[in-house]
Structure formats: C-alpha cells, structure tokens
Design a protein around this motif. Structure first.
Motif, PDB file in Angstrom:
ATOM      1  N   ASN A 121       0.828  -1.208   0.000  1.00 40.26           N
ATOM      2  CA  ASN A 121       0.000   0.000   0.000  1.00 40.26           C
ATOM      3  C   ASN A 121       0.860   1.254   0.000  1.00 40.26           C
ATOM      4  N   ASN A 122       1.950   1.182   0.736  1.00 42.00           N
ATOM      5  CA  ASN A 122       2.831   2.346   0.780  1.00 42.00           C
ATOM      6  C   ASN A 122       3.482   2.633  -0.558  1.00 42.00           C
ATOM      7  N   ASP A 123       3.883   1.551  -1.255  1.00 39.21           N
ATOM      8  CA  ASP A 123       4.436   1.723  -2.604  1.00 39.21           C
ATOM      9  C   ASP A 123       3.424   2.464  -3.470  1.00 39.21           C
ATOM     10  N   ILE A 124       2.178   2.041  -3.381  1.00 43.28           N
ATOM     11  CA  ILE A 124       1.129   2.649  -4.210  1.00 43.28           C
ATOM     12  C   ILE A 124       0.987   4.126  -3.859  1.00 43.28           C
ATOM     13  N   ARG A 125       0.937   4.399  -2.570  1.00 41.72           N
ATOM     14  CA  ARG A 125       0.731   5.789  -2.149  1.00 41.72           C
ATOM     15  C   ARG A 125       1.875   6.689  -2.605  1.00 41.72           C
ATOM     16  N   ASN A 126       3.070   6.161  -2.564  1.00 38.48           N
ATOM     17  CA  ASN A 126       4.192   6.979  -3.028  1.00 38.48           C
ATOM     18  C   ASN A 126       4.209   7.113  -4.542  1.00 38.48           C
ATOM     19  N   ALA A 127       3.916   6.013  -5.231  1.00 40.13           N
ATOM     20  CA  ALA A 127       3.971   6.049  -6.696  1.00 40.13           C
ATOM     21  C   ALA A 127       2.929   7.003  -7.272  1.00 40.13           C
ATOM     22  N   MET A 128       1.777   7.080  -6.624  1.00 37.35           N
ATOM     23  CA  MET A 128       0.681   7.889  -7.158  1.00 37.35           C
ATOM     24  C   MET A 128       0.707   9.319  -6.622  1.00 37.35           C
ATOM     25  N   ASN A 129       1.693   9.640  -5.810  1.00 43.51           N
ATOM     26  CA  ASN A 129       1.688  10.941  -5.137  1.00 43.51           C
ATOM     27  C   ASN A 129       1.880  12.134  -6.079  1.00 43.51           C
ATOM     28  N   GLY A 130       2.390  11.871  -7.281  1.00 43.31           N
ATOM     29  CA  GLY A 130       2.611  12.978  -8.208  1.00 43.31           C
ATOM     30  C   GLY A 130       1.374  13.358  -8.993  1.00 43.31           C
ATOM     31  N   ASN A 131       0.304  12.584  -8.864  1.00 40.19           N
ATOM     32  CA  ASN A 131      -0.914  12.876  -9.629  1.00 40.19           C
ATOM     33  C   ASN A 131      -1.970  13.497  -8.731  1.00 40.19           C
ATOM     34  N   ILE A 132      -2.324  14.721  -9.048  1.00 40.00           N
ATOM     35  CA  ILE A 132      -3.361  15.394  -8.259  1.00 40.00           C
ATOM     36  C   ILE A 132      -4.734  14.982  -8.763  1.00 40.00           C
ATOM     37  N   CYS A 133      -5.643  14.700  -7.849  1.00 45.56           N
ATOM     38  CA  CYS A 133      -7.053  14.570  -8.211  1.00 45.56           C
ATOM     39  C   CYS A 133      -7.790  15.631  -7.412  1.00 45.56           C
ATOM     40  N   ARG A 134      -8.270  16.641  -8.092  1.00 43.83           N
ATOM     41  CA  ARG A 134      -8.945  17.739  -7.399  1.00 43.83           C
ATOM     42  C   ARG A 134     -10.253  17.276  -6.767  1.00 43.83           C
ATOM     43  N   CYS A 135     -10.864  16.239  -7.329  1.00 35.47           N
ATOM     44  CA  CYS A 135     -12.083  15.696  -6.726  1.00 35.47           C
ATOM     45  C   CYS A 135     -11.734  14.784  -5.550  1.00 35.47           C
ATOM     46  N   ALA A 136     -10.440  14.562  -5.338  1.00 32.03           N
ATOM     47  CA  ALA A 136      -9.959  13.758  -4.211  1.00 32.03           C
ATOM     48  C   ALA A 136     -10.501  12.335  -4.217  1.00 32.03           C
ATOM     49  N   SER A 137     -10.433  11.702  -5.372  1.00 30.41           N
ATOM     50  CA  SER A 137     -10.896  10.308  -5.454  1.00 30.41           C
ATOM     51  C   SER A 137      -9.790   9.354  -5.015  1.00 30.41           C
ATOM     52  N   TYR A 138      -8.895   9.835  -4.156  1.00 31.73           N
ATOM     53  CA  TYR A 138      -7.681   9.083  -3.822  1.00 31.73           C
ATOM     54  C   TYR A 138      -7.940   7.710  -3.208  1.00 31.73           C
ATOM     55  N   ASN A 139      -8.918   7.607  -2.320  1.00 31.54           N
ATOM     56  CA  ASN A 139      -9.187   6.298  -1.714  1.00 31.54           C
ATOM     57  C   ASN A 139      -9.495   5.270  -2.797  1.00 31.54           C
ATOM     58  N   SER A 140     -10.298   5.689  -3.772  1.00 30.70           N
ATOM     59  CA  SER A 140     -10.683   4.756  -4.835  1.00 30.70           C
ATOM     60  C   SER A 140      -9.516   4.454  -5.759  1.00 30.70           C
ATOM     61  N   ILE A 141      -8.686   5.453  -6.040  1.00 29.91           N
ATOM     62  CA  ILE A 141      -7.517   5.213  -6.903  1.00 29.91           C
ATOM     63  C   ILE A 141      -6.615   4.173  -6.238  1.00 29.91           C
ATOM     64  N   GLU A 142      -6.398   4.373  -4.944  1.00 25.16           N
ATOM     65  CA  GLU A 142      -5.526   3.464  -4.195  1.00 25.16           C
ATOM     66  C   GLU A 142      -6.054   2.026  -4.286  1.00 25.16           C
TER      67      GLU A 142
ATOM     68  N   GLN B 637     -18.658  10.733  -3.710  1.00 24.67           N
ATOM     69  CA  GLN B 637     -18.830  12.140  -3.380  1.00 24.67           C
ATOM     70  C   GLN B 637     -18.517  12.402  -1.917  1.00 24.67           C
ATOM     71  N   ALA B 638     -18.994  11.496  -1.057  1.00 23.58           N
ATOM     72  CA  ALA B 638     -18.797  11.696   0.373  1.00 23.58           C
ATOM     73  C   ALA B 638     -17.312  11.649   0.719  1.00 23.58           C
ATOM     74  N   LYS B 639     -16.617  10.653   0.179  1.00 25.57           N
ATOM     75  CA  LYS B 639     -15.184  10.530   0.463  1.00 25.57           C
ATOM     76  C   LYS B 639     -14.415  11.708  -0.114  1.00 25.57           C
ATOM     77  N   GLY B 640     -14.768  12.071  -1.352  1.00 30.37           N
ATOM     78  CA  GLY B 640     -14.088  13.199  -1.993  1.00 30.37           C
ATOM     79  C   GLY B 640     -14.252  14.467  -1.179  1.00 30.37           C
ATOM     80  N   GLY B 641     -15.452  14.680  -0.657  1.00 34.81           N
ATOM     81  CA  GLY B 641     -15.715  15.875   0.140  1.00 34.81           C
ATOM     82  C   GLY B 641     -14.856  15.911   1.394  1.00 34.81           C
ATOM     83  N   VAL B 642     -14.725  14.766   2.036  1.00 34.13           N
ATOM     84  CA  VAL B 642     -13.921  14.684   3.264  1.00 34.13           C
ATOM     85  C   VAL B 642     -12.456  14.983   2.956  1.00 34.13           C
TER      86      VAL B 642
END
Ligand code: FES
Ligand code: FES
Lengths: 153, 735
Positions: A121-142, B637-642
């Motif tokens: 998981n840490n490898d993934i988090r570091n590898a993907m750290n250069g890509n911004i997602c303004r919608c913050a879909s990071y949990n799903s990307i991970e 949406q909920a996760k993104g908002g957080v």
C-alpha cells in the motif's frame, strides 16, 4: 518550421511545429489525441502523463524535439478497447468523479505496476503521489491500483 | 409509499415517426397547453420540455437530459430514478446529454447539492406515469382491467399469465391519454435505486475519448489566450504586441472588454467578476501552445483604477470590524447581552480563514462561434441558462439565436457558476468572426479567478453555574458570506440566548461560491469552538451535542433548518462506528457534527503521532442524506468531500499583495495528494425520505474533526486555516 516523426501508439505521425512545443500540445492539438490532459503545464499535477519507452512521463514538460526516437504511448493506446487491467480495475471500483485527472492516473498506475507488479500500500501511495485529483478520489484510486495489481499477477 | 400523484399537466407523449414512444416532461412547471410534441428526434425542443424519454419498439429506453455533470454523479442518478419507476433494466437505459437550448427551462444548475433533492419526486412520477401508460395499452389489447396487470423489467403481466413487452405496446401507449393518477413504488421494492451504478461516461473516461470542454474541436477553429491584469484594481493602459505577431503560429492580437463591460455596467448578469471590466489583450493562434507562447511576448502596461489590496490590510480591517459594532443582526433569540453580563465565565475565540481559488482540474475554457445566423457555444458551465442569457444581452441578439452545448466538466466547485469565460469566448469570436476556443492556463485560472472570500468569526459563549447560557456568533467577511438561512443552522433553537451578526468588508477582489459555500469554514470554526466549550464545561463532547439537541426537541422551533433527530442520529452512528472513546491510547480522535445543504453529517478524525508529527489516519463519517440513490456515486462524493475538506483545511494558502495573488500554480499552492490522505469510512443512515445532496455536506465539518483530534494529540488548539502553517507537520506529509 521543422518537422518531427513521432511514434505514438505504434503509428508514426509527422508533425510540423516549433521544436520547443511540448508533446502534450502536439498530442492534443496536432494529432487529436485529447485523452492526455492539461492541468498545470509545469510538471506538478500528472494530468498529462504518457509513457515514453514504458516510463510514466509528464508530456507538458517534454519538448517534441527530445523524443523523436522514443515509443510514446497515450491513454488511447494503452489498450485497444479499455481492456487493460488498470482500466478494468478503474471501472470495477468506479473511480472517476469528474474524470478529468483519470487518464493521467491510469498512465501513472500502469507504468508503475509494470515495474512493481506486487506493490505494498505504501508503494502505491508513493507512486501515485505525483498525480493530483482535485475531486480527491484518492481512496478509490488506491484501491483500484491494488485491484489492478491482483489482476496482473 | 402508496401515495398517488398526478403528472398529467407535466408531461406529454407522441408516437415517433421512426417507431416508438416519446415522452416529454417537465420537472417543476406544468407544460404549456399549446405545446406540440415532436414526432422525430431531430426536433426535440428543450424550450417546452426539460427532458425526453424514448422507448423504442425493441423496448430500449433513452433519456435525453440536459443536466450538466460536474463530478456529482447527477447524470447517473437521475436516470436511475426514472428507470426504477418505469421498471426497466438499468442496462437497457441510455443517457444522451442533450444540448441546452431553452428559455423556459429553470433549475438547470449543477450546484448547491440541489439537483437530486428537487427533482427526486417529479422524476419518479414521470417514470411511474410512463409505466402506467404502457400497462394501460397492454390491458386494452387484452381487454382486461389495467388494475389486474403489473409490470417488471419491461414486461407487462396480466392475471391470466399473458405477457407483453414494453416494445410491443409503445405505439398504442403513445396515443393514450396521460393517466390522472399513478402510484409510486414502495422504496422497499426498489431494485435500481440504492444499488451502485457506475459512472455513465466511464468507458470514455478510461479510454481518453473527447468529453470535456478542452477536448472540443471544430473545423476551422482557432485558439485564444487572454491577457488579464495581473492585479485586482488594475486596468489595461497600453500594450505592444509586435513581438508576438512575429511568431508563425500567432494569427492576430486583439483587445476585447468593451462588450462585457457594458453588460456588467447595466447590472446584467447578477454576478460580477471584477476582471471583466477591463480591456484585455487576446492572442489568437493556430494551437494552444502558439497562444500560450504568444501571450508571453506581449508587453502591457497597466493603470491602477482602484485600491491594490493586500491580505495584511484585510486581516487588520476584518479584525477591527469583528471587534467593532457595525453588525447586521441575522437572528436573535432571548438576550445575549444579559446572558453575558450575568455569566460566571465567557469563552471567546476568533477563527480565521483565507481566500481560496477553486482550481478545477480542467481550467476555464469555452468554445464560441458567433455568426450572422446563430451563436454556438460549447463547453463546461454550471449555469448554461445564465450563459445563454448573458451572451444574448452582450451581443444584442435574441436569446433564440444562442445555442449552448454542454460538455462534461473537469470539476466545478462553484467556479463554473460564473460565466466570465463564456462571455470572453463569445466576445472574441464576435470580434474575429471565427470559431474560437478560449483556453486558460493554470496561471490564468488561479490568479484571475473568483475566490472563496476570506472570513473571520468571533464566537463567544456565556457560562453560568456550569451551564451554557448564551451563544454569540459574529462574522466579518470580504464582500459578505453569511446569509439568511445559516443563522438557523445548529445551534439555533438549542440555546435560549442566541445571536448571529455579520458585517462585510468591501473589496475589489472577486469572490463567490466555493464548494459548500458559506459553511466551508464556518463549520470548522463552530465545531472547534464546541470542542473547547465541552472541555470548559467539563461535559463529554458527544453529550454536549445530545443535550443541546434534546433542548430543540423539547422546544421545537419552526425556523430551524436542521432536524435535531437526524443530527442525533448521525452523531450516535458515528460514535458507534468510529469506536469513539475506545481506540488505542496512541490514536487521538476529534469529533465534528454539522448540518448544511440539507444533509446531516457527523465525522470523527483519527490522528496519530508519527515521528512527533500529527498524521490523520482515518476519518469516519455518518451521513443522513435521505434515500441513497446511487451508493457508488454517493460514496465517491462523500469521500471526496472529506479529503477535499482536509486538504484545504490543512494546506491551502492563498493571499494577496498589492492586488496580486500570492501563488498561481500547483508549485506554490498545495492540493492534497495521495500520500497525505487518510482512509475515509462512510456510513449512510438508512432512510426512506427524499434524497438530499452529497456534493458538499461532508466537506465543511471535517476541518474541525481534524483540529479537535490534533488538539488531543498535541495540546494545540488550531483556529486558523491552513492549519499546517501553524503546527509542525512533517515535511513528508506536506508533500
Ligand atoms: S499538465 Fe503536466 S504535470 Fe500538470
Ligand atoms: S476525478 Fe476530478 S480531478 Fe480527479
């Protein structure tokens, strides 16, 4: 104006443009491959990520004159039909929100998994750290990178 | 839900010349009695109807909808609702994003988490009406009473065991009368709503197909880059474009501005983007890169036409307003003054936040083609109707000449409610008589935008005999933020002596809605304050809220916006699922509970110390947003908002010096990145009431959840955004 021969997604394209034109704009405006996105133009966000000889590279900083001999792969050439395991994982997890950053995310993830098919998981988090997602879909990307790595192994 | 509804005056049907049935419907207004339904798909007319449903002879369903998609999943969840009540398999439903071409259409705004809430009922009724018409047609063919028939997954059944597909009866159904009344499904029988459905544009997104405004192209199109004043308060004086014009890719350099300025001076439209009042230099070129390069070669001189403002001055003035007397009172219960005079103790804190740019991932851009016959506009906007009206007024054309096609939006967050960039594109095309795409660079986007206003709050509470007796919230904000409904949010109604006051500081910096407008910082301020208050009162944090909410239940207040029961519901839920108070010693938890945008949310942040620095590891979130239409989309949406909320609370710093923004790209402005993100664990409260939005409500409370956890971990009370500036966070987690 000089011309350049570029190998993109297995085909050769000849473009006439200034030598300092970033690959990003050659792809988008000259060759009509608009899957590669513009986010910042200064190498900070990763939206413009493509593969150069298999390595994830920011196309906004890469001048067209630097890559004449390289094999360039864009999101359009990652697979014929969206069947690449990373694309499939993205679909399975329903990653995209607005979707704008996702081609860059997918290109970063696919090059990374090629090098490291069994990441922690840490490898993934570091590898993907250069890509911004303004919608913050990071949990799903991970999660999707994890799922893709399982598909690949 | 066995309620019956009449949709009769809201929809009309026709038999399509090419076969199949077409239903045109309106969500909020009755159809005009004289409108004619089109009989072929090329003449769908969105002036008369909000949307259309086509049912083909093969039984496939296509929904033509005009709703913009900005990452809120609306484009997916709206058709889900229709498919549910119409009773067809989701896989047989196609969605076509219709162009916007309407003067009567209202509510076409993707903002404020409103879309789902407002259209939930009418969409259900429309689907149910169409289904009833199909059943009626089948019953007539069989010669049986329609009441003895039922339908499931596009097949109609009668008591004799006969079946007919929707496709078999569409033509007959199309010419039947629209039924007076229809029955809606019981939510327990839902098979589509509440089941996760993927994004409808998924395949295009993951394969890189053209989808966004920036991807749109037309034959003969040129590109344009606009040079705007570097500082708020400046206007164009003169410029030299000779070097730019020498570049082979540059076609021309022009100025625009007069038309937009005239429009704004007439008070239209109702928003204003300050930089729209100056002349601007526009480089026209063959490609995006040509115009970006060309713009760098322009030398312009700017004159100062109003103050060049700085954050330092703002801070000083806002604080003096906050401690002054020039307030407008927004709500007043009991007698706060007296409560404070009689108090044993007064707790008073000031909370401060900065301006914020929206930074949509896709920068502002729009296509315009102004010709003699019509004006064609294509791109991402959250308010297409307003764009249409504004362009019509600006160009002095009838609104019928203006045709807006919407693309998918690479994020909105409120920025695309303001159509300054659409006006620019139209003004450019009008000047050069060519189809043109106006493209902003990130620097243009971040430094010449509209911003979440910087605001400050002073919150005071009076305590007498160990009890909370009064609560006074004061806001001082650039150009104003507080509005009528906010003073009726929690804790309104819960405290006998309660007052909310606001005062604004006029500024020439453009401010506007930013994801979860009005509350995106207020929630963090108030919920941090309550944490400190609980400590001061020596009451458990959860208990303090439960008690206050009990007060509201005992003395109901017709004016309050939130439901005390639902707020208690999310609070109880989050306590249960976050292991509140039961975590390991090295996990520090912070709580925040908030109601906004019609949704009730409670969040707990888990913070641990790593190498002596606080790190947010997990956020648990309980949400009551009524029925969850699309759990997959809702979860996203909920996760993104957080995560968005955490990122902006911790890192986002933006200020002005002599009218110039402090940063203009992602090298100076920090957005949250993956290595900084905690896991977000989302729990929805089971509900059978109409859905409310999710694009916004999880964002406002999270700042306080994090601040309260960091307090427990470090003893440091955080009162200013961005928090990371005021605590030691490890380099690594700043990114
Ligand atoms: S556009 Fe290349 S990194 Fe942002
Ligand atoms: S999905 Fe919107 S920026 Fe990543």
């Amino acid at each position: 104006m000089p011309t350049f021969n570029l190998k993109i997604n297995g085909k050769t394209h000849t473009v006439e443009t200034d030598a300092d034109t970033p690959l990003l704009w050659v792809l988008r405006d000259h060759i009509n491959l608009v899957g590669t996105k513009f986010g910042c133009g200064i190498g900070q966000c990763g939206a413009c990520t493509v593969h150069i000889d298999g390595n994830a590279t920011r196309s906004c900083l890469l001048q067209v004159s630097q890559i004449e001999d390289a094999a360039i792969t864009t999101i359009e050439g990652l697979s014929e039909d969206g069947s690449h395991p990373v694309q499939q994982a993205w679909k399975e997890i329903d990653v995209p929100q607005c979707g704008y950053c996702q081609s860059g995310q997918i290109m970063t993830a696919s090059a990374f998994l090629n090098e490291n098919p069994n990441p922690t998981n840490n490898d993934i988090r570091n590898a993907m750290n250069g890509n911004i997602c303004r919608c913050a879909s990071y949990n799903s990307i991970e999660e999707a990178v994890k799922v893709a790595s399982e598909k690949l192994s | 839900m066995k309620d019956t509804f009449s949709r009769r005056s809201f929809l009309k049907t026709s038999a399509l010349a090419s076969g199949g049935m077409l239903i045109g419907f309106n969500l909020f207004n009755a159809c005009k009695s004289d409108v004619k339904m089109p009989v072929d798909l090329s003449s769908l007319n969105y002036k008369d109807f909000n949307a259309y449903i086509k049912i083909s002879p093969e039984g496939k369903v296509t929904i033509y909808s005009v709703n913009p998609e900005i990452g809120q999943g609306v484009k997916t969840s709206m058709p889900m609702i229709i498919a549910e009540e119409l009773d067809v398999a989701w896989d047989d439903v196609y969605v076509v994003q219709a162009p916007l071409d309407t003067e009567n259409f209202s509510g076409q705004v993707a903002g404020g988490s409103q879309s789902i809430r407002r259209s939930w009922q009418p969409l259900r009724e429309t689907g149910a009406t169409a289904k009833q018409m199909l059943i009626n047609a089948a019953a007539a063919r069989w010669g049986v009473d329609a009441k003895t028939c039922s339908a499931k997954e596009a097949v109609i059944y009668n008591a004799n065991g006969d079946t007919l597909g929707y496709g078999d009866v569409v033509e007959a159904a199309a010419i039947l009368d629209v039924p007076e009344e229809v029955t809606l499904k019981d939510p327990n029988d839902f098979t589509i709503i509440g089941k996760g459905k993927g994004n409808v544009d998924m395949d295009k997104i993951i394969t890189g197909k053209p989808l966004f405004g920036l991807d749109y192209k037309e034959e003969g199109m040129v590109y344009a880059s606009v040079l705007r004043p570097p500082a708020f308060g400046q206007m164009l004086e003169s410029y030299d474009a000779s070097k730019a014009k020498e570049l082979p890719g540059v076609i021309d350099v022009i100025t625009i501005g007069e038309k937009a300025r005239t429009l704004l001076s007439e008070g239209k439209p109702n928003w204003s983007v300050k930089l729209s009042t100056t002349d601007k230099v526009v480089v026209i070129g063959k490609t995006t890169w040509d115009v970006i390069k060309g713009k760098k070669e322009i030398t312009a001189t700017w004159k100062t036409d109003s103050d060049l403002e700085s954050t330092e001055d703002h801070d000083e003035k806002l604080l003096s307003l906050l401690h002054g007397k020039k307030f407008r009172t927004r709500r007043k219960d009991g007698n706060v003054k007296k409560a404070f005079a009689n108090a044993d103790k007064v707790l008073e804190r000031v909370y401060e936040s900065t301006f914020l740019p929206h930074n949509t991932m896709e920068p502002m851009n729009f296509f315009a083609n102004v010709t003699e016959d019509k004006v064609h506009l294509v791109g991402p906007t959250q308010t297409p109707e307003a764009a249409e009206g504004a362009v019509a007024s600006m160009l002095g054309r009838p609104v019928e000449d203006i045709h807006v096609d919407l693309t998918r939006m690479g994020g909105g967050f409120g920025r695309r409610l303001y159509n300054d960039y659409v006006l620019e594109a139209a003004e450019i095309s009008d000047a050069i008589k060519k189809p043109v795409k106006m493209v902003s660079t990130r620097e243009d986007d971040m430094a010449t935008g509209v911003y979440r206003p910087a605001s400050k709050y002073k919150i005071s509470a009076s305590i007498k005999d160990g009890k909370l007796t009064g609560y006074h919230l004061k806001e001082a904000c650039i150009n104003g933020n507080m509005y009528g409904l906010i003073p009726n949010f929690f804790p309104a109604g819960a405290i006998e002596n309660y007052q909310v006051d606001s005062v604004r500081l006029k500024s020439n910096i453009s401010v506007g809605a930013w994801r979860a407008p009005y509350t995106n910082f207020l929630a963090s301020a108030e919920q941090s304050f309550f944490d400190e208050l609980a400590e001061e009162l020596g009451i458990d944090r959860v208990q303090l809220h439960m008690d206050l909410l009990d007060n509201v239940k005992k003395n109901p207040d017709a004016n309050i916006e939130y439901s005390p029961e639902r707020l208690q519901g999310v609070l109880k839920k989050v306590v249960e699922v976050s292991n509140w108070g039961k975590t390991a010693d090295d996990v520090y938890q912070g709580l925040s509970v908030y109601y906004c945008h019609n949704t009730h949310v409670a969040e707990v942040a888990d913070v641990i110390m790593e190498n002596g620095f606080p790190v947010v590891k997990k956020v648990t979130c309980a949400i009551d947003c009524g029925i969850v239409v699309n759990p997959l989309g809702a979860m996203n949406q909920a996760k993104g908002g957080v995560l968005d909320g955490i990122g902006h609370a911790l890192y986002a710093d933006f200020s002005f010096k002599d009218g110039v923004p402090s940063v203009n790209n992602f090298n100076g402005y920090q957005l949250i990145r993956m290595a900084q993100t905690p896991k977000v664990d989302v729990h929805f409260i089971e509900s059978d009431v109409a859905p409310t939005g999710l694009g916004e409500p999880t964002l406002p409370p999270v700042g306080a959840a994090v601040a309260n956890a960091i307090y427990k971990a470090t003893g440091n009370r955080l009162t200013k955004f961005p928090y990371a500036k005021y605590i030691n966070v490890e380099e690594k987690i700043i990114g």
